[in-house]
Design an enzyme around this catalytic site. Structure first.
Site, PDB file in Angstrom:
ATOM      1  CG  HIS A  15      -2.003   1.037   1.154  1.00  0.00           C
ATOM      2  ND1 HIS A  15      -3.282   0.799   1.588  1.00  0.00           N
ATOM      3  CD2 HIS A  15      -1.991   2.315   0.690  1.00  0.00           C
ATOM      4  CE1 HIS A  15      -4.017   1.893   1.404  1.00  0.00           C
ATOM      5  NE2 HIS A  15      -3.247   2.825   0.872  1.00  0.00           N
TER       6      HIS A  15
ATOM      7  CG  HIS B 243      -5.606   2.442   5.411  1.00  0.00           C
ATOM      8  ND1 HIS B 243      -6.967   2.423   5.524  1.00  0.00           N
ATOM      9  CD2 HIS B 243      -5.330   3.114   4.269  1.00  0.00           C
ATOM     10  CE1 HIS B 243      -7.489   3.074   4.495  1.00  0.00           C
ATOM     11  NE2 HIS B 243      -6.511   3.494   3.722  1.00  0.00           N
TER      12      HIS B 243
ATOM     13  CG  ASP C 160      -2.042   4.930   3.637  1.00  0.00           C
ATOM     14  OD1 ASP C 160      -1.994   5.181   2.416  1.00  0.00           O
ATOM     15  OD2 ASP C 160      -2.920   5.385   4.383  1.00  0.00           O
TER      16      ASP C 160
END
Lengths: 443, 317
Positions: A64, A236, A312
């Site tokens: 991610h 997440h 993320d």
């Protein structure tokens, strides 16, 4: 061209290896993993004695990240993001489609892959959009994007708002054998929220994002994954409630997996008050939750409910952060701090073993994305992450390879770091602070 | 009674949350001396002569800006007002750039009102000048909290042990937060009452008692403080109608009678008559609403004096 790595501790959960092994790399591929390998008598072999203080693992995969190209090259490019990845110990990254234009077509996918090939650093796996323009209305051309190289689908940052579209996305992606990654957030509950709804945001007068905004969407996705039999991956994950939902879904046999970001297992919303009130490098989405959520995530990392650590990685220019808190962009960079944070806060605190950390950062993301890697086996591409688990690391944003510096971890002193990163048998990063890895610099 | 500090610790007044009880007492006691100045025929002291104060207002304000300006002039400061119309659509100069430009002119104090919570913290980290928060988003409005406490103390002689009921929109109110911090810190019992949709999460952790029953909040109270209800909250679905709001939470003479016989009724203004408060109450004998306005000048003089004047001379008294 051969490279022989000797004497390190090798951890490969997929094949059950955890002990001293030698690894022979030949023509970019793993030729042999064995207790002791003698340098071959024929052909040139570079021998590097790593020694028992270093740990060799299958290459870490950050499933991610936001590479910002095309459209926001002042924040990050595919090349700068791939450079940050190898410096952070990642041999591969999967990049989210919220670029400009959105990666909702094979031509954008091919552009990203072309940029990645030119950078020739970490492997880059594009994630295609679920819906055209990620606007939540019509499905994007998933099969075409799969053929062009997409490994999953997501409208990250703009969650799939309607249950109907999510159902169809799961069914259609299921046909292709690929997961749908959902950023779970009911936007009607989020409103103009900028921080976790709770006492800390209330004290600061910041509009709240309730845990329920995430929980209801995760519950919905699990129901739809059960209904369709397809694979939903929760991006997440940040709340205790969402984690409970995933745990319960897994117990019922639903094909659901989830990832947790390092900031959510290392920080919580009290940090918004002190030491630096309203620090915009603590503004992310999902927000830093409260201490109980953080503890629940740590437990999920320990007990196996959490499948993956993913960063993320969200680069933003300083101009997007040096503003009032409610005007600042959401997100922080993560590629160059994730490994040290995981070692320091999870492994050295006795919460998880090194082998479990490798599962979270390599074995499981490879399995979820169905990409090569995640294990050390003869014939596979030699993607390796080499750790120096006891290295003292001071986080220095100025030294990041990423174009952006938006991190709350500047100056943090952590135990454990990356010694070297090898992609396809090529040594792409060697940490100058690790003398045992110096031989790799000459390989 | 708590002890009185000799001076304020910081260069800024960003919120009541940063103040100790002894600093609060210092400000309130200094304001008493300042109030005396406003009663003189010549309402001016030279305490801030030669000091420059900038009033930087990013949100429209008549009452607070005027009050600060009167306070600054009575202290002989050189003042200038900057009103910046902002819009979320038009991207103008950043707050930090504006701050650096003002800083280059070497002001001593910047008084700022801004729609974003924490904007004053950002300014304080950027500027050497002292920053006075004149209201930041939903966070704090410390001089309002101080003038409210001053008004209560003036009427009741103390804050310790009093019951104060605050009624209205706690969620969006910076006045509520500053009052809750200040009054609980000074030993008052604070009740917060409003629809649950307008209560911030974790409100009890602020040390206040929360209730949705206005009678419970008002019963036996020494002071009843109404907060302004904004029309856009109804449009945002927080409550059904202004009419129903008044029925359930409005301060009527009947409800005031539940409080102590000598209770005072307060409002930070501007009032919505017939929404949060009945005119009979606003104009009635218990109302101290105009005293609050008068005391606002004294409290702001005290804050500016303590931040910019020092305490190194006796000119204030």
């Amino acid at each position: 061209m051969r490279l022989l790595l000797r004497g390190a501790r090798v951890i490969d959960p997929a094949s059950g290896v955890d002990g001293a092994r030698d690894i022979l790399i030949e023509d970019g591929r793993i030729a042999l993993v064995d207790v002791s390998i003698a340098p071959s008598e024929t052909g040139h072999t570079t021998v590097v004695d790593l020694g028992p203080s270093l740990v060799v693992c299958p290459g870490f995969i950050d499933m991610h990240v936001h590479l910002r190209e095309p459209g926001y090259e002042h924040k990050e490019t595919v090349a700068s993001g791939a450079a940050a990845a190898v410096a952070g110990g990642f041999t591969a990254v999967a990049c989210m489609p919220n670029t400009n234009p959105v990666n909702d077509s094979a031509s954008v996918t091919r552009f990203i892959l072309k940029q990645a090939a030119e950078a020739d650093l970490a492997r880059v796996y594009p994630i295609g959009a679920v819906s055209k323009g990620s606007d939540g209305k019509e499905l994007a051309e998933m099969a075409d994007m799969r053929d062009a190289g997409c490994v999953a689908f997501s409208d990250d940052g703009r969650p799939v708002a309607t249950a109907l579209l999510m159902r169809r996305a799961l069914e259609y992606a299921g046909m292709l054998g690929l997961p749908v990654i959902d950023h779970c957030e009911d936007k009607t509950l989020v409103g103009e929220g900028v921080a976790h709804e709770g006492f800390n945001a209330s004290q600061l007068g910041l509009r709240g994002i309730p845990s329920a905004a995430e929980d209801v969407m995760v519950e919905r996705d699990i129901v739809l994954a059960a209904m369709t039999g397809s694979h939903a991956h929760i991006a997440h994950l940040s709340t205790a409630g969402a984690l409970r939902a995933v745990r319960s879904g897994k117990e019922r046999g639903v094909h659901v997996t989830c990832e947790v970001a390092p900031h959510h297992f290392t920080l919580s919303d009290e940090q918004l008050l002190a030491p630096l009130a309203y620090d915009t490098n603590l503004k992310m989405n999902p927000p830093l939750r409260d201490a109980r959520d953080r503890e629940a995530l740590v437990e999920g990392l320990r007990d196996g409910t959490v499948d993956v650590i993913a960063t993320d990685h969200a680069p933003h220019h300083a101009d997007d952060k040096k503003v009032e808190f409610d005007r600042a962009s959401f997100g922080i960079v993560g590629l160059e701090t994730a490994v040290s944070l995981s070692l320091d806060r999870l492994v050295h605190r006795g919460i998880i073993s090194l082998a479990r950390m490798v599962e979270l950062l390599s074995t499981n993301p490879a399995r979820i994305l169905r990409v090569p890697g995640g294990r050390l086996e003869g014939g596979a591409a030699a993607d390796l992450t080499i750790l120096a688990p006891d290295l003292g690391v001071t986080v220095s944003p100025a030294a990041f390879r990423s174009k952006s510096r938006n991190t709350p971890y500047g100056g943090w002193q952590l135990r454990g770091g990356v010694a070297a990163t090898i992609v396809g048998g090529r040594v792409l990063f060697v940490n100058p602070d690790v003398p045992q890895a110096a031989g790799l610099g000459r390989a | 009674m708590s002890e009185k500090a000799a001076r304020l610790r910081g260069k800024d007044l960003l919120g009541i949350a940063d103040l100790t009880p002894s600093e609060i007492t210092l400000i309130l006691d200094t304001a008493e001396a300042m109030k005396e100045v406003s009663a003189r025929p010549i309402k001016k002291v030279p305490a801030l002569r030669g000091k420059t104060v900038i009033n930087l207002f990013y949100e429209p304000s008549t009452r607070t800006r005027t009050s600060f300006e009167v306070a600054e002039k009575r202290l002989s400061a050189d003042t200038l007002n900057i009103a910046i119309a902002t819009s979320s659509v038009v991207k103008g100069e950043t707050l930090i750039d504006t701050a650096l430009n003002l800083e280059a002119m070497n002001p001593d104090i910047i008084v700022m009102r801004h729609a974003s919570s924490g904007a004053c913290h950002l300014l304080a980290r950027t500027c050497k000048a002292g920053i006075v928060n004149a209201g930041d988003g939903m966070h704090e409005h410390p001089t309002q909290g101080l003038l409210d406490a001053f008004t209560i103390r003036e009427r009741k002689g103390r804050l310790q042990g009093l019951k104060v009921a605050i009624i209205g929109d706690m969620l969006h109110s910076r006045v509520f937060r500053s009052n809750a911090y200040l009054l609980t810190r000074m030993g008052a019992e604070v009740w917060a009452c409003g629809p649950p949709t307008l209560m911030p999460a974790g409100i009890e952790q602020l040390g206040v008692r929360a209730t949705t029953r206005v009678e419970e909040a008002v019963e036996g109270a020494d002071a009843v403080m109404m907060l302004r209800i904004q029309l856009e909250r109804m449009q945002g679905g927080f409550f059904p109608s202004l009419r129903e709001y008044f029925q359930v939470f409005g301060m009527t003479p009947e409800r005031v009678r539940l409080a102590k016989p000598d209770a005072i009724v307060m409002h930070p203004g501007p009032m919505n008559r017939g929404v949060e408060i009945a005119s009979e109450v606003a104009d009635g004998p218990a109302s101290v609403i105009l005293d609050q306005v008068a005391n606002g000048v004294a409290v702001r003089m005290a804050v500016l004096y303590l931040l910019a004047g020092g305490g190194d001379d006796e000119t204030a008294a």
